[in-house]
Design a protein around this motif. Structure first.
Motif, mmCIF file in Angstrom:
data_model
loop_
_atom_site.group_PDB
_atom_site.id
_atom_site.type_symbol
_atom_site.label_atom_id
_atom_site.label_comp_id
_atom_site.label_asym_id
_atom_site.label_seq_id
_atom_site.Cartn_x
_atom_site.Cartn_y
_atom_site.Cartn_z
ATOM 1 N N PRO A 19 29.936 43.026 50.118
ATOM 2 C CA PRO A 19 29.694 41.612 49.796
ATOM 3 C C PRO A 19 30.892 40.764 50.178
ATOM 4 C CG PRO A 19 30.261 42.833 47.808
ATOM 5 C CD PRO A 19 30.120 43.858 48.907
ATOM 6 N N LEU A 20 30.652 39.616 50.769
ATOM 7 C CA LEU A 20 31.733 38.730 51.171
ATOM 8 C C LEU A 20 32.198 37.875 50.005
ATOM 9 C CD1 LEU A 20 30.463 37.442 54.650
ATOM 10 C CD2 LEU A 20 31.939 39.394 54.157
ATOM 11 N N SER A 72 37.174 29.848 47.926
ATOM 12 C CA SER A 72 37.617 28.815 48.865
ATOM 13 C C SER A 72 39.127 28.869 49.097
ATOM 14 C CB SER A 72 37.232 27.435 48.323
ATOM 15 O OG SER A 72 37.828 27.209 47.050
ATOM 16 N N ALA A 73 39.809 29.742 48.346
ATOM 17 C CA ALA A 73 41.266 29.835 48.463
ATOM 18 C C ALA A 73 41.706 30.777 49.579
ATOM 19 C CB ALA A 73 41.867 30.300 47.140
ATOM 20 N N ILE A 74 40.779 31.470 50.200
ATOM 21 C CA ILE A 74 41.117 32.420 51.252
ATOM 22 C C ILE A 74 41.498 31.665 52.522
ATOM 23 C CG2 ILE A 74 40.259 34.327 52.667
ATOM 24 C CD1 ILE A 74 38.369 35.036 50.440
ATOM 25 N N SER A 75 42.566 32.106 53.168
ATOM 26 C CA SER A 75 43.034 31.467 54.397
ATOM 27 C C SER A 75 41.946 31.506 55.468
ATOM 28 C CB SER A 75 44.293 32.184 54.903
ATOM 29 O OG SER A 75 44.663 31.690 56.166
ATOM 30 N N ARG A 76 41.822 30.415 56.201
ATOM 31 C CA ARG A 76 40.803 30.322 57.247
ATOM 32 C C ARG A 76 41.067 31.290 58.408
ATOM 33 N NH1 ARG A 76 37.379 25.997 56.994
ATOM 34 N NH2 ARG A 76 37.806 24.430 55.390
ATOM 35 N N GLU A 77 42.296 31.726 58.554
ATOM 36 C CA GLU A 77 42.602 32.636 59.660
ATOM 37 C C GLU A 77 42.137 34.058 59.389
ATOM 38 O OE1 GLU A 77 47.005 34.255 59.414
ATOM 39 O OE2 GLU A 77 46.983 32.063 59.267
ATOM 40 N N LEU A 78 41.720 34.334 58.154
ATOM 41 C CA LEU A 78 41.211 35.665 57.832
ATOM 42 C C LEU A 78 39.736 35.751 58.182
ATOM 43 C CD1 LEU A 78 42.944 36.347 54.392
ATOM 44 C CD2 LEU A 78 43.655 37.065 56.669
ATOM 45 N N GLY A 79 39.361 36.845 58.828
ATOM 46 C CA GLY A 79 37.986 37.006 59.282
ATOM 47 C C GLY A 79 37.091 37.693 58.266
ATOM 48 N N THR A 80 35.934 38.113 58.760
ATOM 49 C CA THR A 80 34.920 38.723 57.901
ATOM 50 C C THR A 80 35.410 40.008 57.262
ATOM 51 O OG1 THR A 80 33.199 37.804 59.334
ATOM 52 C CG2 THR A 80 32.549 39.573 57.851
ATOM 53 N N ARG A 81 36.184 40.802 58.008
ATOM 54 C CA ARG A 81 36.666 42.077 57.480
ATOM 55 C C ARG A 81 37.545 41.861 56.247
ATOM 56 N NH1 ARG A 81 38.307 43.964 61.895
ATOM 57 N NH2 ARG A 81 36.599 45.414 62.360
ATOM 58 N N HIS A 82 38.452 40.905 56.313
ATOM 59 C CA HIS A 82 39.318 40.624 55.172
ATOM 60 C C HIS A 82 38.536 40.005 54.018
ATOM 61 C CE1 HIS A 82 42.209 40.963 58.490
ATOM 62 N NE2 HIS A 82 43.120 41.233 57.581
ATOM 63 N N ARG A 83 37.600 39.127 54.338
ATOM 64 C CA ARG A 83 36.793 38.489 53.294
ATOM 65 C C ARG A 83 35.917 39.521 52.580
ATOM 66 N NH1 ARG A 83 35.563 33.219 51.995
ATOM 67 N NH2 ARG A 83 36.906 32.495 53.701
ATOM 68 N N ALA A 84 35.431 40.501 53.328
ATOM 69 C CA ALA A 84 34.633 41.568 52.724
ATOM 70 C C ALA A 84 35.492 42.436 51.805
ATOM 71 C CB ALA A 84 33.995 42.423 53.816
ATOM 72 N N ALA A 85 36.730 42.700 52.223
ATOM 73 C CA ALA A 85 37.644 43.496 51.388
ATOM 74 C C ALA A 85 37.930 42.784 50.076
ATOM 75 C CB ALA A 85 38.939 43.760 52.144
ATOM 76 N N GLY A 115 36.001 40.556 48.714
ATOM 77 C CA GLY A 115 34.739 40.484 47.978
ATOM 78 C C GLY A 115 34.462 41.729 47.157
ATOM 79 N N ILE A 116 34.682 42.915 47.728
ATOM 80 C CA ILE A 116 34.396 44.145 46.986
ATOM 81 C C ILE A 116 35.385 44.355 45.850
ATOM 82 C CG2 ILE A 116 35.765 45.662 48.480
ATOM 83 C CD1 ILE A 116 32.407 46.469 46.755
ATOM 84 N N THR A 117 36.638 43.887 46.025
ATOM 85 C CA THR A 117 37.613 44.043 44.943
ATOM 86 C C THR A 117 37.414 43.005 43.846
ATOM 87 O OG1 THR A 117 39.260 42.645 46.073
ATOM 88 C CG2 THR A 117 39.311 45.019 46.524
ATOM 89 N N GLU A 118 36.687 41.930 44.152
ATOM 90 C CA GLU A 118 36.321 40.975 43.106
ATOM 91 C C GLU A 118 35.245 41.540 42.199
ATOM 92 O OE1 GLU A 118 37.075 36.664 45.346
ATOM 93 O OE2 GLU A 118 35.085 37.605 45.369
ATOM 94 N N ARG A 119 34.419 42.432 42.733
ATOM 95 C CA ARG A 119 33.270 42.945 42.005
ATOM 96 C C ARG A 119 33.486 44.332 41.427
ATOM 97 N NH1 ARG A 119 31.896 39.492 45.853
ATOM 98 N NH2 ARG A 119 30.030 38.207 45.677
ATOM 99 N N SER A 120 34.635 44.933 41.694
ATOM 100 C CA SER A 120 34.904 46.282 41.195
ATOM 101 C C SER A 120 36.410 46.467 41.062
ATOM 102 C CB SER A 120 34.322 47.330 42.155
ATOM 103 O OG SER A 120 35.040 47.341 43.376
ATOM 104 N N VAL A 125 46.357 44.888 52.140
ATOM 105 C CA VAL A 125 45.820 45.571 50.964
ATOM 106 C C VAL A 125 45.192 44.527 50.044
ATOM 107 C CG1 VAL A 125 46.349 46.970 48.936
ATOM 108 C CG2 VAL A 125 47.518 47.426 51.091
ATOM 109 N N ALA A 126 44.000 44.810 49.559
ATOM 110 C CA ALA A 126 43.309 43.901 48.643
ATOM 111 C C ALA A 126 42.984 44.615 47.344
ATOM 112 C CB ALA A 126 42.024 43.371 49.280
ATOM 113 N N GLU A 127 43.155 43.904 46.239
ATOM 114 C CA GLU A 127 42.825 44.442 44.917
ATOM 115 C C GLU A 127 42.681 43.270 43.948
ATOM 116 O OE1 GLU A 127 44.216 48.041 41.914
ATOM 117 O OE2 GLU A 127 45.734 47.026 43.127
ATOM 118 N N ASN A 128 41.716 43.396 43.047
ATOM 119 C CA ASN A 128 41.477 42.361 42.035
ATOM 120 C C ASN A 128 41.257 40.976 42.646
ATOM 121 O OD1 ASN A 128 41.758 44.211 39.912
ATOM 122 N ND2 ASN A 128 43.977 43.954 39.916
ATOM 123 N N GLY A 129 40.641 40.924 43.817
ATOM 124 C CA GLY A 129 40.362 39.645 44.451
ATOM 125 C C GLY A 129 41.553 39.010 45.135
#
Length: 275
Positions: free
Chosen positions: A191-192, A196-209, A211-216, A232-236
């Protein structure tokens, strides 16, 4: 004033305990909704409550009737609007060590070997600028995510991870789900994040990472296809430009039974460059 003094005089130990429990619960709720959409919604609800009371005092009966009825059905609306936050809170409660065992059930020395394989794969992918996304499952099950990809159930190895993400191969597009020392699935859809705080230069792969750490409670490692940078992504939250040595320490700390929960927070503040 006398009634207030009498109230303090008549306070019992159980009343103090009751107040402390309520205060702790409210504090945890505030932490849960901090810097989320729910925080702004809570402010809106607070304003409605104030307006309802003001309209009652000012004898604005029509406005008061509308606001009162809106607050009556507001309970159902809160459950719908706050569904992601409520889910995250209940999952956090379920992950409590009071109810569950630690997510680490395999020996530390074996996990060190697994971490070495993961870091070697990430370093190689980074040098070649091959995009990759690995999600490490913890206590929150990711079976619904696994079902969207191709099941592998193979031991973690650098060669296998590198081959999965080689461009134009059947499994390169999507995420790899890793549980302990097992690659559960590849080419999984995540899930993406809608932040709205995510940098625009980050693509779908980073947004998906994110997204999953926001939900788990999972941790995600991303290798950028454009720059080769490891994130590295964790806790959104996401921390970028992680070097292999730091990644190794993050993963080793993640697999520790006691301190795994704080792995990302510790290393993000020390090494990470948040975007």
């Amino acid at each position: 004033m006398q009634s207030i003094i009498n109230s303090f005089i008549n306070i019992r130990i159980r009343d103090i305990i009751d107040i402390l429990i309520v205060a702790f619960v409210l504090y945890r709720i505030l932490l849960l909704i901090k810097e989320t959409r729910a925080e702004q919604l809570m402010k809106g609800i607070g304003i409605l409550l104030v307006l309802t009371k003001l309209s009652e005092w000012a004898e604005l009966y029509t406005i008061n009737w509308i606001l009162s009825n809106a607050m009556t059905v507001g309970t159902l609306a809160i459950l719908i609007v706050f569904q992601p936050e409520l889910r995250r809170g209940l999952e956090s409660l379920g992950r409590s060590r009071f109810f569950t065992k630690s997510f680490v059930d395999i020996r530390t020395e074996n996990m060190a070997n697994v971490v070495d394989e993961i870091v070697e794969a990430c370093a190689s992918l980074s040098r070649q600028k091959i995009g990759a996304l690995m999600v490490f499952e913890r206590q929150t099950g990711l079976n619904e995510i696994v079902e969207t990809g191709t099941k592998i159930n193979g031991n973690v190895s650098a060669d296998l991870l590198i081959n999965i993400f080689i461009p134009n191969t059947p499994l390169h597009d999507g995420a790899v789900i890793i549980k302990d020392n097992i690659i559960k699935a590849a080419a999984c859809f995540l899930p993406l994040s809608e932040s709205s705080a995510i940098s625009r230069e980050l693509g779908t792969r980073h947004r998906a990472a994110i997204g999953i750490t926001e939900r788990s409670d999972s941790l995600a490692v991303i290798v950028s296809e454009e720059t080769g940078a490891i994130s590295v992504a964790e806790n959104g939250n996401i921390s970028r430009y992680i070097d292999p040595e730091t990644l190794k320490e993050i993963l080793l700390n993640m697999y520790k039974p006691k301190n795994g929960k704080d792995s990302f927070l510790k290393w993000r503040s020390k090494y990470g460059k948040e975007e």
